[in-house]
Design a protein around this motif. Structure first.
Motif, PDB file in Angstrom:
ATOM      1  N   LEU A 183      29.017 -56.473  10.559  1.00 52.64           N
ATOM      2  CA  LEU A 183      28.082 -57.485  11.054  1.00 52.64           C
ATOM      3  C   LEU A 183      28.541 -58.876  10.646  1.00 52.64           C
ATOM      4  CD1 LEU A 183      25.467 -58.423  12.381  1.00 52.64           C
ATOM      5  CD2 LEU A 183      24.265 -57.868  10.247  1.00 52.64           C
ATOM      6  N   GLY A 210      25.277 -56.370  20.133  1.00 49.34           N
ATOM      7  CA  GLY A 210      24.110 -55.558  20.465  1.00 49.34           C
ATOM      8  C   GLY A 210      24.461 -54.204  21.043  1.00 49.34           C
ATOM      9  N   ASP A 213      27.231 -50.262  17.252  1.00 50.05           N
ATOM     10  CA  ASP A 213      26.327 -49.529  16.363  1.00 50.05           C
ATOM     11  C   ASP A 213      25.637 -50.456  15.370  1.00 50.05           C
ATOM     12  OD1 ASP A 213      26.999 -47.110  17.551  1.00 50.05           O
ATOM     13  OD2 ASP A 213      28.682 -46.761  16.191  1.00 50.05           O
ATOM     14  N   LEU A 214      25.984 -51.730  15.417  1.00 53.89           N
ATOM     15  CA  LEU A 214      25.407 -52.709  14.492  1.00 53.89           C
ATOM     16  C   LEU A 214      24.203 -53.394  15.127  1.00 53.89           C
ATOM     17  CD1 LEU A 214      28.785 -54.294  13.339  1.00 53.89           C
ATOM     18  CD2 LEU A 214      27.412 -52.657  12.048  1.00 53.89           C
ATOM     19  N   GLU A 215      23.367 -53.956  14.291  1.00 51.63           N
ATOM     20  CA  GLU A 215      22.174 -54.658  14.756  1.00 51.63           C
ATOM     21  C   GLU A 215      22.267 -56.127  14.342  1.00 51.63           C
ATOM     22  OE1 GLU A 215      18.398 -54.987  16.577  1.00 51.63           O
ATOM     23  OE2 GLU A 215      19.703 -53.226  16.485  1.00 51.63           O
ATOM     24  N   ASN A 217      21.263 -59.680  12.978  1.00 47.48           N
ATOM     25  CA  ASN A 217      20.232 -60.031  12.008  1.00 47.48           C
ATOM     26  C   ASN A 217      19.715 -61.442  12.276  1.00 47.48           C
ATOM     27  OD1 ASN A 217      22.294 -61.661  11.051  1.00 47.48           O
ATOM     28  ND2 ASN A 217      22.515 -60.608   9.086  1.00 47.48           N
ATOM     29  N   TYR A 221      20.906 -64.350  15.268  1.00 45.60           N
ATOM     30  CA  TYR A 221      20.026 -64.926  16.289  1.00 45.60           C
ATOM     31  C   TYR A 221      19.824 -66.427  16.094  1.00 45.60           C
ATOM     32  CZ  TYR A 221      18.660 -60.304  18.055  1.00 45.60           C
ATOM     33  OH  TYR A 221      18.657 -59.060  18.626  1.00 45.60           O
ATOM     34  N   GLU A 243      13.278 -62.694  21.589  1.00 42.19           N
ATOM     35  CA  GLU A 243      13.916 -61.434  21.195  1.00 42.19           C
ATOM     36  C   GLU A 243      13.910 -61.281  19.680  1.00 42.19           C
ATOM     37  OE1 GLU A 243      18.244 -59.149  21.586  1.00 42.19           O
ATOM     38  OE2 GLU A 243      17.847 -60.940  22.789  1.00 42.19           O
ATOM     39  N   LYS A 247      11.693 -58.425  17.192  1.00 43.03           N
ATOM     40  CA  LYS A 247      12.316 -57.534  16.220  1.00 43.03           C
ATOM     41  C   LYS A 247      11.831 -57.809  14.801  1.00 43.03           C
ATOM     42  CE  LYS A 247      16.379 -56.500  18.974  1.00 43.03           C
ATOM     43  NZ  LYS A 247      17.837 -56.368  19.015  1.00 43.03           N
TER      44      LYS A 247
END
Length: 280
Positions: A183, A210, A213-215, A217, A221, A243, A247
């Protein structure tokens, strides 16, 4: 050595705890008390002090600890020198970093990948990307196992020295050779692209992140959102804000002010007021 339940390991834990909160005098006092009780400090003890003094006091103070450890028959190791080199790098003292690196070699201590990482970071901080790249190539050609931090330092250094295209090429080349980005890797590139006002590529990188497999943070954003607002692409920035909120991420004070300004400029006064009320 142990005495009444005390051990060098426990001594080191206590010293590390005091050093972490910058209570170096108490850490020193613990060593004195430990010695009185027959608990002998080891290389870990002194390395903890070297790291703390180089970080919070000065390089000279850290180096004086090295003299102390030598006086009691404890030889500095690669961790000792890594802490010293990191301290000189934080102070942008290139000549001292190189001297310490050379001193380490003269003492017969083999640098590890972190030694090279620190040196590479030092060159980047001083605006010497060519020298940093030579260190990077030395790492790749050596028998040292590469570490994701090495690649992240290289990509970050290229971005900060305005070699964003080189950073992107390196990133893609590493991916082709099996490097799995973290990330932090994506955040580095997204930040570099945003600072270069290359918003479209930053948004593409965000989408790629996105789809992995990572999100993303809050840092991811917020970086892209602020870039959208700076580029006067308010709607795109507000979409990212929505968005981000969906989250469960929160904003810092600067981001809130930027969002309110964007809402006002797009005529969404009620939402701007609601955002301000939410912040109170």
């Amino acid at each position: 050595m142990m005495f009444r339940g005390l051990s060098t390991k426990l001594l080191n834990i206590c010293i590390a705890s005091f050093c972490k909160v910058r209570l170096l005098e108490k850490a020193e006092a613990i060593i004195i008390d430990g010695v009185r009780l027959g608990v002998i400090p080891d290389v870990v003890t002194y390395n903890t002090l070297v790291s703390a003094y180089s970080r919070y006091v000065s390089l000279d103070a850290a180096y004086s600890v090295v003299h102390r450890m030598k006086e009691v028959g404890i030889s500095p190791d690669v961790i000792t020198y890594n802490s010293l080199i990191a301290g000189s790098t934080r102070d942008c003292l290139l000549s001292q970093s190189l001297d310490l690196f050379e001193e380490m070699l003269q003492a017969g201590i083999h640098p590890d990948v972190w030694s090279y990482n620190i040196l590479m970071n030092c060159f980047f901080k001083l605006g010497k990307p060519d020298e940093a790249n030579r260190v990077f190539q030395d790492i790749l050609l050596s028998s040292l196992a590469s570490h994701p931090a090495t690649f992240n330092i290289m990509i970050n250094g290229l971005c900060k020295n305005e070699y964003i295209d080189n950073a992107l090429m390196l990133f893609r080349n590493l991916q082709r050779h099996g490097f799995v980005p973290q990330l932090v890797t994506y955040n580095i590139l997204i930040n570099g692209l945003c600072k270069a006002r290359r918003l479209r590529q930053a948004r593409t990188m965000l989408r790629e992140l996105g789809e992995s497999d990572l999100e993303p943070n809050a840092i991811t954003y917020t970086t892209v959102m602020k870039c959208c607002f700076r580029s006067k692409q308010y709607d795109k920035g507000l979409d990212i804000m929505s968005e981000m909120k969906s989250k469960g991420y929160t904003f810092d004070s600067f981001a809130y002010c930027t969002i309110v300004a964007a809402l006002v400029k797009t005529g969404r006064i009620e939402e701007a007021n609601a955002c301000m009320e939410q912040r109170r």
